[in-house]
Scaffold this motif. Sequence first.
Motif, short mmCIF file in Angstrom:
data_model
loop_
_atom_site.label_atom_id
_atom_site.label_comp_id
_atom_site.label_asym_id
_atom_site.label_seq_id
_atom_site.Cartn_x
_atom_site.Cartn_y
_atom_site.Cartn_z
N MET A 1 44.93 31.79 48.22
CA MET A 1 44.25 30.60 47.61
C MET A 1 43.01 30.42 48.45
O MET A 1 42.22 29.57 47.84
N GLU A 2 43.46 30.74 49.56
CA GLU A 2 42.25 30.49 50.63
C GLU A 2 40.68 31.18 50.17
O GLU A 2 39.77 30.69 50.08
N CYS A 3 41.25 32.37 49.74
CA CYS A 3 40.13 33.29 49.37
C CYS A 3 39.59 32.80 47.77
O CYS A 3 38.40 32.89 47.47
N VAL A 4 40.19 32.16 47.10
CA VAL A 4 39.92 31.54 45.81
C VAL A 4 38.85 30.32 46.07
O VAL A 4 37.88 30.36 45.61
N GLU A 5 39.41 29.53 47.04
CA GLU A 5 38.35 28.56 47.66
C GLU A 5 36.99 28.74 48.33
O GLU A 5 36.03 28.33 47.82
N GLU A 6 37.06 29.88 49.08
CA GLU A 6 35.88 30.31 49.89
C GLU A 6 35.01 31.28 48.99
O GLU A 6 33.98 31.01 49.26
N THR A 7 35.54 31.74 47.96
CA THR A 7 34.51 32.56 47.16
C THR A 7 34.16 31.79 45.78
O THR A 7 33.33 32.46 45.26
N LYS A 8 34.89 31.01 45.54
CA LYS A 8 34.71 30.01 44.29
C LYS A 8 34.93 30.84 43.13
O LYS A 8 34.48 30.76 42.07
N VAL A 9 35.74 31.79 43.23
CA VAL A 9 35.98 32.72 41.91
C VAL A 9 36.98 31.88 40.93
O VAL A 9 37.66 30.99 41.32
N ASN A 10 36.51 32.21 39.61
CA ASN A 10 37.50 31.30 38.66
C ASN A 10 38.77 32.14 38.79
O ASN A 10 38.96 33.11 38.87
N PRO A 11 39.74 31.05 39.27
CA PRO A 11 41.10 31.49 39.06
C PRO A 11 41.94 32.35 38.03
O PRO A 11 42.52 33.15 38.11
N ASN A 12 41.30 32.15 36.69
CA ASN A 12 41.62 32.70 35.55
C ASN A 12 41.54 34.22 35.66
O ASN A 12 42.02 35.21 35.21
N SER A 13 40.30 34.56 36.36
CA SER A 13 39.88 35.82 36.46
C SER A 13 40.71 36.43 37.42
O SER A 13 41.15 37.72 37.22
N VAL A 14 41.37 35.86 38.53
CA VAL A 14 42.22 36.26 39.20
C VAL A 14 43.41 36.58 38.69
O VAL A 14 44.22 37.53 38.84
N LEU A 15 44.00 35.80 37.75
CA LEU A 15 45.21 36.05 36.95
C LEU A 15 44.91 37.09 36.27
O LEU A 15 46.02 37.90 35.97
N LYS A 16 43.74 37.33 35.45
CA LYS A 16 43.54 38.37 34.66
C LYS A 16 43.71 39.74 35.27
O LYS A 16 44.36 40.67 34.86
N LEU A 17 43.20 39.79 36.62
CA LEU A 17 43.08 40.73 37.61
C LEU A 17 44.88 41.38 37.74
O LEU A 17 44.95 42.32 37.91
N LYS A 18 45.29 40.24 38.07
CA LYS A 18 46.80 40.45 38.41
C LYS A 18 47.67 40.90 37.25
O LYS A 18 48.48 41.72 37.44
N GLY A 19 47.26 40.51 36.10
CA GLY A 19 47.84 40.92 34.84
C GLY A 19 47.21 42.45 34.48
O GLY A 19 47.61 43.13 33.57
N GLY A 20 46.39 43.06 35.38
CA GLY A 20 45.99 44.30 35.03
C GLY A 20 44.77 44.51 34.31
O GLY A 20 44.25 45.68 34.03
N TYR A 21 43.95 43.32 34.31
CA TYR A 21 42.71 43.68 33.42
C TYR A 21 41.44 43.75 34.54
O TYR A 21 41.28 42.74 35.03
N TRP A 22 41.14 45.01 34.85
CA TRP A 22 40.10 45.22 35.60
C TRP A 22 38.65 45.36 35.10
O TRP A 22 37.85 46.02 35.93
N LYS A 23 38.36 44.93 34.03
CA LYS A 23 37.07 45.12 33.23
C LYS A 23 35.93 44.25 33.90
O LYS A 23 35.19 44.41 33.80
N ASN A 24 36.72 43.07 34.19
CA ASN A 24 35.80 41.90 34.90
C ASN A 24 35.34 42.25 36.33
O ASN A 24 36.10 41.83 37.10
N ALA A 25 34.28 42.96 36.41
CA ALA A 25 33.83 43.24 37.65
C ALA A 25 32.66 42.39 38.22
O ALA A 25 31.90 42.70 38.79
N HIS A 26 33.04 41.06 38.04
CA HIS A 26 31.94 39.93 38.50
C HIS A 26 32.02 40.00 40.01
O HIS A 26 32.93 40.15 40.83
N PRO A 27 30.62 39.81 40.53
CA PRO A 27 30.75 39.84 42.12
C PRO A 27 31.55 38.94 42.65
O PRO A 27 32.13 39.20 44.00
#
Length: 161
Positions: A50-76
């Motif tokens: 959660m600290e990294c979500v806040e620090e990087t301002k990443v879209n939390p839904n992108s993190v959720l997708k990543l955790k679900g195995g969706y690795w195609k979103n290689a956004h910086p």
Amino acid sequence: MVKRLSTSTDLTAKGDHISGVMNAVILLLFITYVHCITEEENQLLHKRQMECVEETKVNPNSVLKLKGGYWKNAHPTLKKWCLCLLNKYGFMSKEGVFKMDVAMSRVPDIDKQSVERMIDNCLPKKTKEAYNIAWEFIKCYHLQTKSKKYKDQKFHYLYLM
């Protein structure tokens, strides 16, 4: 060639965001429960993610997708989230240098050889930006631990996702 250190001493729209964070919290709790990590590890993992979500301002839904195995979103920003997470655990410097001694300190002797081999396989062989190194490492490590080849081995020691 990407640097890998043997020892760390070698290295001299707001509403959507909140709703996404809540979804991330729920999924993180489920994922960490399924992987049987201790409650203390779960809390620390959640805090750092959660600290990294806040620090990087990443879209939390992108993190959720990543955790679900969706690795195609290689956004910086997602890649920077990966680097942030590795930094928080002390596994990688901000420059993208992997600290093998820190990572291996979490692994019992019986599993050290196989975990170290997997780490080496997952570190990029060419020099890249730090966040790309982190992204490639986490992606490879995550996918390898889910593969049939390693299904009976324990690689949860570096569980970051």
